[in-house]
Design an enzyme around this catalytic site. Structure first.
Site, short mmCIF file in Angstrom:
data_model
loop_
_atom_site.label_atom_id
_atom_site.label_comp_id
_atom_site.label_asym_id
_atom_site.label_seq_id
_atom_site.Cartn_x
_atom_site.Cartn_y
_atom_site.Cartn_z
N HIS A 62 -4.13 6.88 1.15
CA HIS A 62 -4.36 5.54 0.62
C HIS A 62 -5.77 5.10 1.03
CE1 HIS A 62 -4.13 1.41 -0.29
NE2 HIS A 62 -4.07 1.03 0.97
N ASN A 93 -9.89 -1.23 -2.01
CA ASN A 93 -8.46 -0.95 -1.80
C ASN A 93 -7.67 -1.45 -3.01
OD1 ASN A 93 -5.79 -0.90 -0.98
ND2 ASN A 93 -6.16 -1.81 1.03
N CYS A 131 0.82 -1.23 0.00
CA CYS A 131 0.00 0.00 0.00
C CYS A 131 0.85 1.27 0.00
CB CYS A 131 -0.94 0.01 1.20
SG CYS A 131 -2.05 -1.39 1.15
O1 UT7 Z 1 -4.11 -1.50 2.99
C1 UT7 Z 1 -3.87 -1.97 4.29
C2 UT7 Z 1 -4.60 -3.20 4.42
N1 UT7 Z 1 -5.60 -3.40 5.34
C3 UT7 Z 1 -6.24 -2.57 6.17
O2 UT7 Z 1 -5.99 -1.41 6.29
C4 UT7 Z 1 -7.30 -3.24 6.98
C5 UT7 Z 1 -7.53 -2.62 8.33
N2 UT7 Z 1 -8.58 -3.33 9.06
C6 UT7 Z 1 -9.85 -3.29 8.71
O3 UT7 Z 1 -10.19 -2.62 7.74
C7 UT7 Z 1 -10.85 -4.05 9.55
O4 UT7 Z 1 -10.18 -4.73 10.60
C8 UT7 Z 1 -11.69 -5.07 8.73
C9 UT7 Z 1 -12.67 -4.33 7.85
C10 UT7 Z 1 -10.81 -5.97 7.90
C11 UT7 Z 1 -12.50 -5.96 9.68
O5 UT7 Z 1 -13.28 -5.18 10.52
P1 UT7 Z 1 -13.30 -5.47 12.09
O6 UT7 Z 1 -14.25 -4.53 12.67
O7 UT7 Z 1 -11.90 -5.43 12.60
O8 UT7 Z 1 -13.91 -6.93 12.15
P2 UT7 Z 1 -13.32 -8.27 12.78
O9 UT7 Z 1 -12.22 -8.80 11.94
O10 UT7 Z 1 -13.09 -8.08 14.24
O11 UT7 Z 1 -14.56 -9.22 12.63
C12 UT7 Z 1 -15.80 -8.96 13.30
C13 UT7 Z 1 -16.78 -10.05 12.90
C14 UT7 Z 1 -16.21 -11.45 13.07
O12 UT7 Z 1 -17.28 -12.28 13.50
P3 UT7 Z 1 -17.48 -12.68 15.06
O13 UT7 Z 1 -16.19 -13.38 15.43
O14 UT7 Z 1 -17.65 -11.38 15.78
O15 UT7 Z 1 -18.66 -13.56 15.04
C15 UT7 Z 1 -15.81 -11.84 11.68
O16 UT7 Z 1 -15.83 -13.25 11.48
O17 UT7 Z 1 -17.11 -9.93 11.52
C16 UT7 Z 1 -16.87 -11.19 10.85
N3 UT7 Z 1 -16.44 -10.91 9.49
C17 UT7 Z 1 -17.31 -10.72 8.49
N4 UT7 Z 1 -18.65 -10.74 8.44
C18 UT7 Z 1 -19.24 -10.49 7.25
C19 UT7 Z 1 -15.18 -10.78 9.01
N5 UT7 Z 1 -15.23 -10.50 7.69
C20 UT7 Z 1 -16.54 -10.46 7.35
C21 UT7 Z 1 -17.20 -10.21 6.14
N6 UT7 Z 1 -18.56 -10.22 6.13
N7 UT7 Z 1 -16.54 -9.95 5.00
#
Ligand code: UT7
Length: 331
Positions: free
Chosen positions: A258, A288, A113
């Site tokens: 970004h 992204n 990124c």
């Molecule tokens: O370019 C640099 C690269 N990356 C980034 O900058 C990413 C930075 N991080 C993020 O953008 C966020 O952490 C995410 C958008 C990836 C995830 O959001 P979050 O609020 O941190 O969610 P999480 O990973 O804690 O997951 C929360 C819940 C989980 O379920 P449980 O365990 O609470 O039942 C996940 O399994 O959401 C679930 N989950 C989804 N649900 C529906 C994870 N991905 C998905 C999905 N759709 N795509």
């Protein structure tokens, strides 16, 4: 002192739109979850048979056109990507003949990124020392071939999209205009937080069926950890870059961050006390696009009249590595 500036800008996005609802047909996710957590509504995916260098070619042609140049005028190519056509050689070498040129140096930069920022800083340095005068800097990605569209891969696969952006960097005839400062950072202690294992060079052979079966072909990310560090490092490097040129956040006409997650950028803007509309955002449409996101955003911002001669703009990026950085430009 010679300063470098951006002489032309171009972008290319594949035609095919993939909405959150399209993804929800493939695995367990929802439009609501994706929008709320990331801001993304849709992204573009390249078709089967399309290479990363093909997207880069289109963006490069547009950048050359906007600089009033032809490919024959170029004297160097810097290609930023994490999704090259093949593992080696570098994508600059695939792009060069597509541009119809040969002989000039081509270099790839693999900083995900932050890849475009690192590439821009290298181009700026080459121009300032007088080594090259017309450098094509291109960021392009075809993520859609390397994502797991399954319940296991959903946290990563909903975020990324394909696209390309390019700029031409050359000497500025006005010393007050151009790239004023670049700041690049990395912290490899976080290298495994966001990575694509793909192969493991310590193993012989470096890729086995067993590795593929356990998903080493798909990127793995600890999203919360990325988020947590990003919202600290982004305001920090903005501050550092502005201090270096004796300016304040209020002096910046447009921040071009970004596009990793709308919430990360909202968080950073709030922390700096900058109105959200000063942080350019197009993640809603493209997701992204990693190394392509900054030049795509710049190209759109120019078209929308948000960047004019004399505007002070700032690029900022954070991503895998972790790597991050910022550049300040007087347009
Ligand atoms: O370019 C640099 C690269 N990356 C980034 O900058 C990413 C930075 N991080 C993020 O953008 C966020 O952490 C995410 C958008 C990836 C995830 O959001 P979050 O609020 O941190 O969610 P999480 O990973 O804690 O997951 C929360 C819940 C989980 O379920 P449980 O365990 O609470 O039942 C996940 O399994 O959401 C679930 N989950 C989804 N649900 C529906 C994870 N991905 C998905 C999905 N759709 N795509």
């Amino acid at each position: 002192m010679i300063r470098s500036r951006i002489l032309g800008v171009g972008r290319y996005l594949p035609e095919r739109r993939v909405t959150n609802l399209d993804l929800a047909k493939m695995f367990d996710t929802s439009d609501e979850w994706i929008r709320q957590r990331t801001g993304i509504v849709e992204r573009r995916f390249a078709d089967e048979g399309v290479y990363c260098s093909d997207l880069a070619l289109e963006a490069s042609r547009e950048a050359l056109k906007s600089a009033g140049m032809s490919a024959a005028d170029l004297d160097f190519v810097i290609f930023a990507t994490l999704s090259p056509d093949h593992h080696f050689p570098g994508n600059g070498c695939y792009l060069q003949p597509k541009l119809g040129i040969s002989g000039i140096g081509c270099m790839d930069i693999r900083n995900q990124c932050s890849g475009f920022l690192y590439s821009l800083a290298v181009a700026d340095a080459f121009v300032r020392i007088g080594m090259y005068r017309r450098i094509l800097v291109v960021g392009a990605e075809v993520h859609s071939s390397g994502l797991s569209f399954t319940d296991e891969g959903r946290d990563v696969s909903v975020i990324f999209g394909d696209g390309a952006g390019a700029v031409i960097v050359g000497p500025s005839d006005d010393p007050a205009r151009g790239i004023l400062t670049n700041h690049l950072h990395a912290d490899g202690a976080f290298a495994d937080i966001l990575r694509l294992e793909m192969f493991d060079i310590s193993r012989k052979p470096c890729l086995t069926h067993e590795m593929l079966d356990r998903g080493s072909l798909w990127p793995k990310m600890k999203g919360k950890e990325v988020f947590r560090v990003a919202v600290t490092r982004i305001p920090e490097v903005i501050d550092e870059a502005l201090k270096a040129v004796g300016l304040k956040v209020e002096d910046v006409d447009l921040f071009i961050p970004h596009q990793a997650n709308l919430r990360i950028n909202q968080f950073a803007a709030a922390k700096l006390g900058v109105p959200e509309e000063k942080f350019y955002s197009n993640i809603q449409q493209y997701g992204n696009t990693t190394a392509a996101s900054l030049p795509i955003a710049l190209s759109e911002a120019l078209e929308q009249g948000l960047v004019k001669p004399g505007s002070l703009i700032m690029f900022v990026a954070f991503g895998a590595g972790f790597t991050w950085g910022a550049s300040v430009i007087r347009w």
